[in-house]
Design an enzyme around this catalytic site. Structure first.
Site, PDB file in Angstrom:
ATOM      1  N   HIS A  29       0.863  -1.154   0.076  1.00  0.00           N
ATOM      2  CA  HIS A  29       0.053   0.051   0.314  1.00  0.00           C
ATOM      3  C   HIS A  29       0.932   1.437   0.046  1.00  0.00           C
ATOM      4  O   HIS A  29       1.107   1.922   1.113  1.00  0.00           O
ATOM      5  CB  HIS A  29      -0.978  -0.125   1.110  1.00  0.00           C
ATOM      6  N   ASP A 156      -9.497   6.947   7.229  1.00  0.00           N
ATOM      7  CA  ASP A 156     -10.627   6.701   7.421  1.00  0.00           C
ATOM      8  C   ASP A 156     -11.258   5.623   7.952  1.00  0.00           C
ATOM      9  O   ASP A 156     -12.307   5.532   8.625  1.00  0.00           O
ATOM     10  CB  ASP A 156     -11.193   7.157   5.959  1.00  0.00           C
ATOM     11  N   ASN A 186      -7.906  11.724   3.877  1.00  0.00           N
ATOM     12  CA  ASN A 186      -7.616  11.803   2.368  1.00  0.00           C
ATOM     13  C   ASN A 186      -8.746  11.571   1.474  1.00  0.00           C
ATOM     14  O   ASN A 186      -8.571  11.443   0.229  1.00  0.00           O
ATOM     15  CB  ASN A 186      -6.373  10.938   1.883  1.00  0.00           C
ATOM     16  N   ILE A 188     -10.263   8.939   0.833  1.00  0.00           N
ATOM     17  CA  ILE A 188     -10.133   7.769  -0.160  1.00  0.00           C
ATOM     18  C   ILE A 188      -9.846   6.528   0.514  1.00  0.00           C
ATOM     19  O   ILE A 188      -9.641   6.404   1.724  1.00  0.00           O
ATOM     20  CB  ILE A 188      -8.812   7.852  -1.107  1.00  0.00           C
ATOM     21  N   HIS A 260      -4.185   3.289  -3.458  1.00  0.00           N
ATOM     22  CA  HIS A 260      -4.277   2.914  -2.021  1.00  0.00           C
ATOM     23  C   HIS A 260      -3.666   1.559  -1.907  1.00  0.00           C
ATOM     24  O   HIS A 260      -2.655   1.594  -0.708  1.00  0.00           O
ATOM     25  CB  HIS A 260      -5.861   2.563  -1.668  1.00  0.00           C
ATOM     26  N   ARG A 355     -17.026 -17.781  39.595  1.00  0.00           N
ATOM     27  CA  ARG A 355     -16.850 -16.555  39.679  1.00  0.00           C
ATOM     28  C   ARG A 355     -16.398 -15.909  40.984  1.00  0.00           C
ATOM     29  O   ARG A 355     -15.698 -15.274  41.153  1.00  0.00           O
ATOM     30  CB  ARG A 355     -17.953 -15.793  38.795  1.00  0.00           C
ATOM     31  N   SER A 382     -21.566  -9.123  38.797  1.00  0.00           N
ATOM     32  CA  SER A 382     -21.626 -10.425  38.022  1.00  0.00           C
ATOM     33  C   SER A 382     -20.385 -10.904  37.751  1.00  0.00           C
ATOM     34  O   SER A 382     -20.179 -12.171  37.950  1.00  0.00           O
ATOM     35  CB  SER A 382     -22.412 -10.345  36.683  1.00  0.00           C
ATOM     36  N   GLU A 409     -17.018  -4.044  25.087  1.00  0.00           N
ATOM     37  CA  GLU A 409     -16.042  -5.003  25.299  1.00  0.00           C
ATOM     38  C   GLU A 409     -14.839  -4.950  24.291  1.00  0.00           C
ATOM     39  O   GLU A 409     -13.716  -5.376  24.737  1.00  0.00           O
ATOM     40  CB  GLU A 409     -16.812  -6.239  25.177  1.00  0.00           C
ATOM     41  N   ASP A 467     -31.745 -15.782  32.052  1.00  0.00           N
ATOM     42  CA  ASP A 467     -31.363 -14.767  31.046  1.00  0.00           C
ATOM     43  C   ASP A 467     -31.542 -15.322  29.453  1.00  0.00           C
ATOM     44  O   ASP A 467     -31.787 -14.745  28.590  1.00  0.00           O
ATOM     45  CB  ASP A 467     -29.946 -14.105  30.970  1.00  0.00           C
ATOM     46  N   HIS A 471     -27.755 -15.170  26.179  1.00  0.00           N
ATOM     47  CA  HIS A 471     -26.604 -14.789  26.983  1.00  0.00           C
ATOM     48  C   HIS A 471     -25.954 -16.429  27.513  1.00  0.00           C
ATOM     49  O   HIS A 471     -25.178 -16.450  28.205  1.00  0.00           O
ATOM     50  CB  HIS A 471     -27.417 -14.437  28.520  1.00  0.00           C
TER      51      HIS A 471
HETATM   52  C1  LIG Z   1     -11.163  -4.607  10.085  1.00  0.00           C
HETATM   53  C2  LIG Z   1     -10.804  -4.351   8.940  1.00  0.00           C
HETATM   54  N1  LIG Z   1     -11.555  -4.381   7.662  1.00  0.00           N
HETATM   55  C3  LIG Z   1     -11.098  -4.367   6.400  1.00  0.00           C
HETATM   56  C4  LIG Z   1      -9.841  -4.109   6.161  1.00  0.00           C
HETATM   57  C5  LIG Z   1      -9.377  -3.965   4.739  1.00  0.00           C
HETATM   58  N2  LIG Z   1      -8.730  -2.868   4.376  1.00  0.00           N
HETATM   59  C6  LIG Z   1      -7.501  -2.237   4.595  1.00  0.00           C
HETATM   60  S1  LIG Z   1      -7.207  -0.813   4.178  1.00  0.00           S
HETATM   61  C7  LIG Z   1      -9.045  -0.446   3.888  1.00  0.00           C
HETATM   62  C8  LIG Z   1      -9.528   0.940   3.566  1.00  0.00           C
HETATM   63  C9  LIG Z   1      -8.812   1.818   4.465  1.00  0.00           C
HETATM   64  O1  LIG Z   1      -9.180   2.988   4.095  1.00  0.00           O
HETATM   65  P1  LIG Z   1      -8.412   4.289   4.722  1.00  0.00           P
HETATM   66  O2  LIG Z   1      -8.142   4.032   6.204  1.00  0.00           O
HETATM   67  O3  LIG Z   1      -8.882   5.430   4.168  1.00  0.00           O
HETATM   68  O4  LIG Z   1      -6.898   4.079   4.000  1.00  0.00           O
HETATM   69  P2  LIG Z   1      -6.180   4.718   2.962  1.00  0.00           P
HETATM   70  O5  LIG Z   1      -7.120   4.533   1.751  1.00  0.00           O
HETATM   71  O6  LIG Z   1      -6.241   6.038   3.103  1.00  0.00           O
HETATM   72  O7  LIG Z   1      -4.957   4.292   2.761  1.00  0.00           O
HETATM   73  C10 LIG Z   1      -9.783  -1.491   4.102  1.00  0.00           C
HETATM   74  C11 LIG Z   1     -11.177  -1.734   3.952  1.00  0.00           C
HETATM   75  C12 LIG Z   1      -8.902  -4.149   7.275  1.00  0.00           C
HETATM   76  N3  LIG Z   1      -7.538  -3.878   7.308  1.00  0.00           N
HETATM   77  N4  LIG Z   1      -9.410  -4.171   8.563  1.00  0.00           N
END
Ligand SMILES: Cc1ncc(C[n+]2csc(CCOP(=O)(O)OP(=O)(O)O)c2C)c(N)n1
Length: 660
Positions: A29, A156, A186, A188, A260, A355, A382, A409, A467, A471
């Protein structure tokens, strides 16, 4: 002072190392490292307190790359700033089998990698845990020894993941003012523009959870620097939204999702060389640029030496305690205290829920192990996780040792990973076992990293009762046992619970879970044994010569196995019982021990109020299993065990059927 020209060349060094490594690996990347290079350069060359010559310096600032796919950003920084175990050869080996420079940063592969990231959002929550640990240790040891920042870079994706919200809400609530989160804004993601799936006002979101927020041009070093300086003085955690162009410098592809996660291609890299005025060959950093980077890497050496001086002149007791804490070694008197406690239990074996037995064991442990940091995801009464030594941590008072994680969690488990990674504390959680599903990704990462976190998972079966099925764990033991390097303990009584706690604490390089009952259990270990039998994973609880029947059971079903064995032995059917508090530890025992424990009885039966998956290891596929074959139901626990046929009578009947 670094001139703008030098800054640009330093940032471009990150860009070209990233482009070149991704190109050579033919995967990876480049977009994030190229876009975030300016932010990282300002942070690492002017503000981050770190020393590549002492990567484990306890008071270093922590840097977490939450957007782990941008791993080349981190690897470039480690090489450029002079970490000895990150060479240009390592950069060339990006993404190759056995290399330090794995696809996503992996904790333990090279120094300077503070945590394993890749599953988006985890890094933010890890960093919250690190900031909690820093604040707690500063409270305990003083700011001479602990006083550092935790910086995180996210994209993002991290902000879209739900875990980020759990983490930032808690950080805002706790006023973790030494936490700084950079957002690589960015626009994207993989599919294209963020607008395809999100329109959150992130600034408003962070303000709503009480963060300090700043917006900057992520390619303007002075704006970035000014924001960091404001953040360093903030009384709240700071969110710095850095507007960037993904793949900055690749003239035809920047700003699009094409940069990307794919190599740029030779043509585009050549175009970037022109655009950024970079003449050096692939994997070659001009000497003047490398020099400037190395000088930046040495920036905090004096601060580190001054800190070492302060540690050296610290009062001896406090100094050795601080040092012990960071090695992860347990206090020397813990084993003796557990031994005394086991003797007391043997004198008057209690019929209590495990517990409660866990609380009693913790009462002993927490009195001796000051680094224990307990907590619960809003189930304290609990989970029985709050012992007499524990007072609550509050936003204004970190002298306590108990964290109210709230109903979070996933964030809790990831922050606990951060606490352990930071060093100096041993976190344990409380939660309902059913909701281990909610923290599974973080438990998995703890196992992958090989770190000690301990999860108290109560209400471990249909014993939950009224429950009902939402649960009642059914598949959870099997699902958790499936995670490599995770120890799942399911103790049968107070003695085993104490032994399981003792073993979980000794396991410095793997996480543990303790599956504990809501309901009271008859004690099964009635005589004192100095040896920690649970540490062997399984052991013969009731021995019988020439046994015709072996019953294997864990947790609450050991009581049923003991009762069934008494009945069968009474009928002249020689029966033995094996208690199985930890399958994984048993599987690590020598062959002869395992053979002896599994035994040669022609009839083998396993009992666990859960699915059969995994038990064939003990009983083979022709053995009989007394357990769950469906989801549970709502009703009094006693009725449920009868309804689902998990009784001593059912075990007896199964044995007789097999022998007939
Ligand atoms: C929990 C999770 N879901 C999906 C992915 C696959 N994945 C890796 S990067 C990405 C997109 C991320 O976008 P962003 O954070 O904006 O990164 P950029 O495009 O700016 O490099 C995805 C969906 C992952 N690594 N982790």
């Amino acid at each position: 002072m670094i001139s703008r020209e030098n800054h640009d060349r330093m940032a471009n060094a990150i860009r070209f190392l990233s482009m070149d490594a991704v190109e050579k690996a033919n995967s990876g990347h480049p977009g994030l490292p190229m876009g975030a290079a300016d932010v990282a350069t300002v942070l690492f060359s002017r503000y981050l307190k770190f020393d590549p010559k002492a990567p484990l310096w306890a008071d270093r600032d922590r840097f977490v790359l939450s957007a782990g796919h941008g791993s080349m950003l981190l690897y470039s920084l480690l090489y450029l700033t002079g970490y000895e175990d990150m060479t240009i050869e390592d950069i060339k080996q990006f993404r190759q089998l056995g290399s330090k420079t794995a696809g996503h940063p992996e904790y333990g592969h090279a120094s300077g990698i503070e945590t394993t990231t890749g599953p988006l959002g985890q890094g933010i929550a890890n960093a919250v845990g690190m900031a909690i640990a820093e604040r707690k240790l500063e409270e305990e040891f003083g700011s001479d020894l602990q006083n550092h920042h935790t910086y995180v870079l996210c994209g993002d994706g991290c902000l879209m993941e739900g875990i980020s919200h759990e983490a930032i809400a808690l950080a805002g609530h706790l006023k973790l003012n030494k936490l700084v989160l950079f957002w690589d804004d960015n626009n994207i993601t993989i599919d294209g523009a963020v607008s395809l799936s999100d329109s959150t006002d992130q600034i408003a979101r962070f303000q709503a959870v009480h963060w300090n927020t700043i917006r900057v041009d992520g390619h303007d070093p002075e704006q970035i620097a000014a924001a960091i300086e404001v953040a360093q003085k903030s009384d709240r955690p700071t969110f710095i939204a850095c507007k960037t162009v993904i793949g900055f410098g690749a003239p035809n592809k920047q700003g699009t999702h094409k940069v990307h996660g794919s190599p740029l291609g030779a043509e585009e890299i050549a175009a970037a060389r022109k655009a950024l005025n970079w003449e050096a060959e692939a994997f070659t950093i001009p000497a003047d640029v490398l020099d400037t980077w190395r000088t930046a890497g040495g920036r905090s050496a004096d601060a580190r030496r001054a800190w070492e001086g302060r540690l050296a002149s610290t009062e001896a007791g406090k100094k050795s305690e601080f040092t012990r804490r960071f090695t992860g070694a347990l206090p020397g008197n813990l084993d003796a205290a557990i031994d005394t406690y086991k003797k007391k239990l043997a004198d008057a074996p209690p019929a209590i829920a495990t517990r409660k037995a866990s609380e009693d064991a913790l009462e002993v442990i927490n009195g001796i192990v000051p680094e224990m940091l307990g907590g619960s995801a809003d189930l304290t009464p609990s989970n029985n996780t709050k012992t007499s030594q524990m007072t609550s941590i509050t936003p204004t008072d970190f002298s306590g040792r108990y964290m109210h994680w709230g109903i979070r969690e996933h964030g809790m488990a990831a922050a606990m990973n951060g606490i352990t990674l930071h060093g100096g504390l041993i976190p344990y959680s409380g939660g309902f076992m059913i909701f281990s599903d909610y923290c599974r990704p973080s438990i998995r990462l703890a196992a992958l990293m090989g770190i000690r976190v301990i999860h108290v998972l109560t209400h471990d079966s249909i014993g939950v009762g009224e429950d009902g099925p939402t649960h009642e764990p059914v598949e959870h033991m099997a699902a958790l046992r499936a995670i490599p390097n995770l120890l799942m303990f399911r103790p049968a009584d107070a003695v085993e619970t104490a032994e399981c706690w003792q073993q979980a604490l000794k396991e410095q390089h793997r996480p543990s879970g303790l599956a504990l009952t809501r309901q009271n259990l008859a004690p099964s270990r009635l005589t004192y044994s100095a040896e920690n039998l649970s540490a062997k994973g399984a052991y013969e609880l009731i021995a019988t010569e020439n046994a015709k029947v072996s019953i294997f059971a864990s947790g609450s079903e050991v009581e049923l196995a003991v009762k069934a064995a008494a009945e069968l032995n009474g009928k002249g059917i020689a029966t033995r019982v094996v208690s199985v508090p930890c399958v994984e530890l048993f599987q690590e025992q020598p062959d002869d021990y395992r053979k002896a424990v599994i035994g040669t009885a022609p009839v083998k039966i396993a009992a666990e109020a859960a699915v059969r998956q995994g038990w064939d290891y003990f009983i083979s596929n022709d053995g009989d299993f007394v357990g769950m074959h469906s989801f549970g139901a709502s009703g009094p626990a006693k009725d449920l065990f009868k309804h689902f046929g998990i009784t001593s009578d059912a075990i007896v009947a199964a044995a007789e059927r097999k022998l007939a």
